[in-house]
Every structure is written in structure tokens, then in C-alpha cells.
Design a protein around this motif. Structure first.
Motif, PDB file in Angstrom:
ATOM      1  N   ILE A 110       0.839  -1.207   0.000  1.00 36.37           N
ATOM      2  CA  ILE A 110       0.000   0.000   0.000  1.00 36.37           C
ATOM      3  C   ILE A 110       0.872   1.254   0.000  1.00 36.37           C
ATOM      4  CG2 ILE A 110      -1.650   1.351   1.362  1.00 36.37           C
ATOM      5  CD1 ILE A 110      -2.862  -1.322   2.280  1.00 36.37           C
ATOM      6  N   TYR A 111       1.902   1.246   0.850  1.00 34.22           N
ATOM      7  CA  TYR A 111       2.765   2.426   0.909  1.00 34.22           C
ATOM      8  C   TYR A 111       3.530   2.605  -0.404  1.00 34.22           C
ATOM      9  CZ  TYR A 111       5.939   5.984   2.585  1.00 34.22           C
ATOM     10  OH  TYR A 111       6.626   7.165   2.734  1.00 34.22           O
ATOM     11  N   GLY A 112       3.962   1.497  -1.013  1.00 34.94           N
ATOM     12  CA  GLY A 112       4.636   1.584  -2.306  1.00 34.94           C
ATOM     13  C   GLY A 112       3.743   2.207  -3.362  1.00 34.94           C
ATOM     14  N   LEU A 113       2.459   1.815  -3.392  1.00 37.80           N
ATOM     15  CA  LEU A 113       1.512   2.403  -4.347  1.00 37.80           C
ATOM     16  C   LEU A 113       1.288   3.882  -4.061  1.00 37.80           C
ATOM     17  CD1 LEU A 113      -1.151  -0.438  -4.681  1.00 37.80           C
ATOM     18  CD2 LEU A 113       0.416   0.364  -6.447  1.00 37.80           C
ATOM     19  N   PHE A 114       1.266   4.242  -2.776  1.00 36.48           N
ATOM     20  CA  PHE A 114       1.103   5.646  -2.394  1.00 36.48           C
ATOM     21  C   PHE A 114       2.258   6.488  -2.921  1.00 36.48           C
ATOM     22  CE2 PHE A 114       2.367   8.857   0.829  1.00 36.48           C
ATOM     23  CZ  PHE A 114       1.328   9.760   0.639  1.00 36.48           C
ATOM     24  N   VAL A 115       3.486   6.003  -2.761  1.00 37.98           N
ATOM     25  CA  VAL A 115       4.661   6.740  -3.240  1.00 37.98           C
ATOM     26  C   VAL A 115       4.646   6.827  -4.764  1.00 37.98           C
ATOM     27  CG1 VAL A 115       7.177   6.724  -3.379  1.00 37.98           C
ATOM     28  CG2 VAL A 115       6.051   6.160  -1.223  1.00 37.98           C
ATOM     29  N   VAL A 116       4.283   5.736  -5.427  1.00 38.19           N
ATOM     30  CA  VAL A 116       4.210   5.748  -6.894  1.00 38.19           C
ATOM     31  C   VAL A 116       3.162   6.735  -7.373  1.00 38.19           C
ATOM     32  CG1 VAL A 116       3.555   4.378  -8.912  1.00 38.19           C
ATOM     33  CG2 VAL A 116       5.126   3.425  -7.230  1.00 38.19           C
ATOM     34  N   SER A 117       2.030   6.826  -6.653  1.00 41.36           N
ATOM     35  CA  SER A 117       0.972   7.768  -7.044  1.00 41.36           C
ATOM     36  C   SER A 117       1.469   9.206  -6.954  1.00 41.36           C
ATOM     37  CB  SER A 117      -0.270   7.573  -6.168  1.00 41.36           C
ATOM     38  OG  SER A 117      -0.006   7.927  -4.825  1.00 41.36           O
ATOM     39  N   LEU A 118       2.266   9.513  -5.926  1.00 41.48           N
ATOM     40  CA  LEU A 118       2.855  10.856  -5.831  1.00 41.48           C
ATOM     41  C   LEU A 118       3.865  11.090  -6.944  1.00 41.48           C
ATOM     42  CD1 LEU A 118       3.425  11.208  -1.964  1.00 41.48           C
ATOM     43  CD2 LEU A 118       1.555  12.138  -3.346  1.00 41.48           C
ATOM     44  N   PHE A 119       4.603  10.041  -7.267  1.00 45.61           N
ATOM     45  CA  PHE A 119       5.571  10.098  -8.358  1.00 45.61           C
ATOM     46  C   PHE A 119       4.856  10.420  -9.675  1.00 45.61           C
ATOM     47  CE2 PHE A 119       7.729   7.654 -11.745  1.00 45.61           C
ATOM     48  CZ  PHE A 119       9.007   8.176 -11.667  1.00 45.61           C
ATOM     49  N   LEU A 120       3.728   9.767  -9.916  1.00 47.50           N
ATOM     50  CA  LEU A 120       2.968  10.015 -11.145  1.00 47.50           C
ATOM     51  C   LEU A 120       2.254  11.363 -11.100  1.00 47.50           C
ATOM     52  CD1 LEU A 120       1.491   6.461 -11.813  1.00 47.50           C
ATOM     53  CD2 LEU A 120       3.445   7.551 -12.924  1.00 47.50           C
ATOM     54  N   MET A 121       1.931  11.841  -9.890  1.00 47.88           N
ATOM     55  CA  MET A 121       1.310  13.159  -9.765  1.00 47.88           C
ATOM     56  C   MET A 121       2.248  14.243 -10.292  1.00 47.88           C
ATOM     57  SD  MET A 121      -1.300  14.931  -8.991  1.00 47.88           S
ATOM     58  CE  MET A 121      -2.289  13.675  -8.158  1.00 47.88           C
ATOM     59  N   ASN A 122       3.559  14.058 -10.071  1.00 54.01           N
ATOM     60  CA  ASN A 122       4.527  15.000 -10.643  1.00 54.01           C
ATOM     61  C   ASN A 122       4.379  15.066 -12.159  1.00 54.01           C
ATOM     62  OD1 ASN A 122       5.503  15.371  -8.091  1.00 54.01           O
ATOM     63  ND2 ASN A 122       7.572  14.655  -8.506  1.00 54.01           N
ATOM     64  N   LEU A 123       4.186  13.905 -12.783  1.00 53.73           N
ATOM     65  CA  LEU A 123       4.032  13.849 -14.237  1.00 53.73           C
ATOM     66  C   LEU A 123       2.771  14.591 -14.675  1.00 53.73           C
ATOM     67  CD1 LEU A 123       5.087  12.795 -16.925  1.00 53.73           C
ATOM     68  CD2 LEU A 123       3.832  10.665 -16.513  1.00 53.73           C
ATOM     69  N   VAL A 124       1.690  14.449 -13.895  1.00 50.20           N
ATOM     70  CA  VAL A 124       0.439  15.162 -14.202  1.00 50.20           C
ATOM     71  C   VAL A 124       0.658  16.675 -14.125  1.00 50.20           C
ATOM     72  CG1 VAL A 124      -1.925  15.588 -13.429  1.00 50.20           C
ATOM     73  CG2 VAL A 124      -1.025  13.250 -13.455  1.00 50.20           C
ATOM     74  N   LEU A 125       1.334  17.131 -13.064  1.00 51.25           N
ATOM     75  CA  LEU A 125       1.600  18.564 -12.905  1.00 51.25           C
ATOM     76  C   LEU A 125       2.491  19.092 -14.028  1.00 51.25           C
ATOM     77  CD1 LEU A 125       2.186  18.713  -9.038  1.00 51.25           C
ATOM     78  CD2 LEU A 125       0.164  19.472 -10.309  1.00 51.25           C
ATOM     79  N   ILE A 126       3.467  18.284 -14.437  1.00 48.95           N
ATOM     80  CA  ILE A 126       4.321  18.673 -15.558  1.00 48.95           C
ATOM     81  C   ILE A 126       3.491  18.788 -16.835  1.00 48.95           C
ATOM     82  CG2 ILE A 126       6.192  17.884 -17.066  1.00 48.95           C
ATOM     83  CD1 ILE A 126       7.483  16.643 -14.536  1.00 48.95           C
ATOM     84  N   GLY A 127       2.583  17.827 -17.034  1.00 48.83           N
ATOM     85  CA  GLY A 127       1.706  17.871 -18.207  1.00 48.83           C
ATOM     86  C   GLY A 127       0.844  19.120 -18.218  1.00 48.83           C
ATOM     87  N   ILE A 128       0.298  19.496 -17.058  1.00 47.85           N
ATOM     88  CA  ILE A 128      -0.524  20.707 -16.963  1.00 47.85           C
ATOM     89  C   ILE A 128       0.310  21.940 -17.295  1.00 47.85           C
ATOM     90  CG2 ILE A 128      -1.799  22.197 -15.356  1.00 47.85           C
ATOM     91  CD1 ILE A 128      -2.682  19.635 -13.902  1.00 47.85           C
TER      92      ILE A 128
END
Length: 311
Positions: free
Chosen positions: A199-217
Motif C-alpha cells: 500500500i505504501y509503495g503504491l502511495f509513493v508511486v501515485s505521488l511520483f505520477l502526480m509530478n508527471l500530471v503537474l508537468i503535463g498541466i
């Protein structure tokens, strides 16, 4: 008796296989990995040298590029020498504490790379969307604050992984089907409950991918601003300034996202493919980043040639 119990709870050493299924060709695989590592060392060291020597390269973009090169040097050095030790000298044994330390450093430096890429996207956004306010927004104080966040945020997110690993019992399992230590690779050896780790690994990955979303925006706004520029030359110049960053983003995120998806959903893909992708994800970006910036960024290209050819 206490020592015996502790050694049963945590093995003294782990055994890193390398790339499972390809043990017979480890020596041949070492050649491209070694070559890529040398390119990463030479390329990133050259970028750092040029930025340090040349006083004209003091814009925030080059400040972030220096941070990126430093992280690339650290990330590749954390993983590749151990990998080459397995390929060349059959150095499969790794101490439990050393394995946990390598896990922490690899995940922390990977997170730092994601953070600095987001900072570079912000830099391009300000440069193109608010050029008149560029120097007033990206002040020295702001750059120091961003640099602190680049380092502190990944470290804080990675530190709990050490606790999550140390709390697990490992019984007799000690063989890691990988060429380096990473969080879930270690956790899956445990004979205990690893649900919290997952669960914690998925949480960290989700934050990692959130960076990609912010970069896309940010790039949506950048492209809107670019296409509103009055002349075609201005539009092409603006797109060119972002080209290096977009290329580096692709080099970093495409292998990492592909690696994550194959680990989670690619159950029919051979295991050695998973491990090869995971290795490429650590070695390719550090080697290609300086090449991309050296080729696409005129100031870097000219200064590298000048520094290494001047008498």
C-alpha cells in the motif's frame, strides 16, 4: 539466544541473482552496462564542470541542470557498480544493512530526479508564460527553497520504507531475483504480512505520477502561450527551449512507467524482461540526459567544446 533469534528474523546477507534467466550471458550484458555507466560519468561530470567554470551559465535553468547531473551521478553510482560486481566477479552476497541502504538511496535519488524535472518544468513555464517576471519570480531565495524540496521530499517519503523492511520477518528466504535491492523485491521475500509495504509503495508511486500530471498541466499552459506568440520564429525558438526538457522527461518517465505497469499487470511477461527494464530505467536516463542537453542546448554545446578545446 537473542543473537540467534535476530539472525532468524533478518538474514545476515541477501543473495542478488542479477538478471534471472540470463546468468549465462552476464559477462556480455556487462559490456553495454559498463559503457553506459562511463558515458553517464563523463557526460554529467562535463556538464557540472562547464556550469562551474563558465560564469555566463548562471540562469536558473542551468542551476537545475547542475542538480540533475549531480543526482544522475549519484543514482548511477548507487546501482551500476554493484550490478557490474555481480556480472564480473560473482559478488552476489550483500549485507542486510547494505541492501537496505542501497534500497533507500535508489528510491530517494529516483524521487529527487522526478522532483528536479518538475522544477525544470516550472522554470520553462515561467520563462515562456511570464518572461518579464522571470528574474523576480525565480530569485535566489526561491531557488534555494526549490532545491531543499527536491532533496527533502523524496528523503521523507523513502525513510518509512526502511522501517517497513526492518519490521518484516524473513525466515529462511534470502535470494533476491534482481541485480539491486528495491523495496518490494525485498519485501516479497518476507514470510510475514507485506500488505502495508504494498500500500505504501503504491502511495509513493501515485505521488511520483502526480509530478508527471503537474508537468503535463504546465506544458498545456506553455503550449497555449507559445501558439499565441506573434511570429513563427518566436514560436519555434520557444518550442526549441523546451525540447531538451521534454526529451529528458520521456527518457525518465517512459521506462519508469513501463516498468511499473509490467511489474503490476504484465504477469505473462518473462521475469528477465521485468529486471532488464528495471535496470535500464536506472542506467539510461543518467547517460542520455547530458547527451540530450549537450546536443539540444546551444550554450552547453558551445561551452563544452570551448572548455575541452581551449589551450
Amino acid at each position: 539466544m537473542v543473537y540467534l533469534n535476530r539472525s532468524l528474523f533478518h538474514p545476515v546477507t541477501f543473495f542478488l541473482i542479477g538478471i534471472p534467466g540470463l546468468e549465462e550471458v552476464h559477462a556480455w550484458l556487462s559490456l553495454p552496462f559498463c559503457s553506459v555507466y562511463l558515458v553517464a560519468l563523463l557526460g554529467n561530470a562535463s556538464i557540472l564542470l562547464v556550469i562551474k567554470v563558465e560564469q555566463t551559465l548562471r540562469e536558473p535553468m542551468f542551476y537545475f541542470l547542475a542538480i540533475l547531473s549531480t543526482i544522475d551521478l549519484a543514482l548511477s553510482t548507487t546501482s551500476i557498480p554493484r550490478m557490474l560486481g555481480i556480472f564480473w566477479f560473482d559478488a552476489h552476497e550483500i549485507n542486510f544493512g547494505t541492501c537496505a541502504a542501497q534500497m533507500f538511496l535508489i528510491h530517494a535519488f529516483t524521487g529527487m530526479e522526478a522532483e528536479v524535472l518538475m522544477a525544470m518544468a516550472f522554470d520553462r513555464y515561467v520563462a515562456i508564460c511570464a518572461p518579464l517576471h522571470y528574474t523576480t519570480i525565480l530569485t535566489s531565495r526561491v531557488l534555494v527553497g526549490i532545491s531543499t524540496c527536491i532533496v527533502i521530499r523524496p528523503v521523507l517519503l523513502t525513510l518509512p520504507m526502511i522501517y517497513l523492511i526492518y519490521r518484516l520477518p524473513f525466515c529462511q528466504a534470502r535470494i533476491i531475483a534482481h541485480s539491486y535491492c528495491e523495496h518490494m523485491g525485498i519485501a516479497k521475500l518476507s514470510c510475514g504480512n507485506i500488505q502495508i509495504n504494498a500500500i505504501y509503495g503504491l502511495f509513493v508511486v501515485s505521488l511520483f505520477l502526480m509530478n508527471l500530471v503537474l508537468i503535463g498541466i504546465s506544458y498545456v499552459y506553455i503550449l497555449r502561450a507559445v501558439f499565441r506568440l506573434p511570429s513563427q520564429d518566436a514560436r519555434l525558438k520557444a518550442i526549441s527551449t523546451c525540447g531538451s526538457h521534454v526529451a529528458v522527461l520521456c527518457v525518465f518517465y517512459i521506462p519508469s512507467v513501463f516498468s511499473f505497469l509490467t511489474h503490476r499487470f504484465g504477469h505473462n511477461i518473462p521475469h528477465y524482461i521485468h529486471i532488464l527494464i528495471a535496470n535500464l530505467y536506472l542506467v539510461i536516463p543518467p547517460s542520455l540526459n547530458p547527451i540530450i542537453y549537450g546536443v539540444r542546448t546551444k550554450q552547453i554545446r558551445e561551452r563544452v567544446l570551448y572548455v575541452f578545446t581551449k589551450k
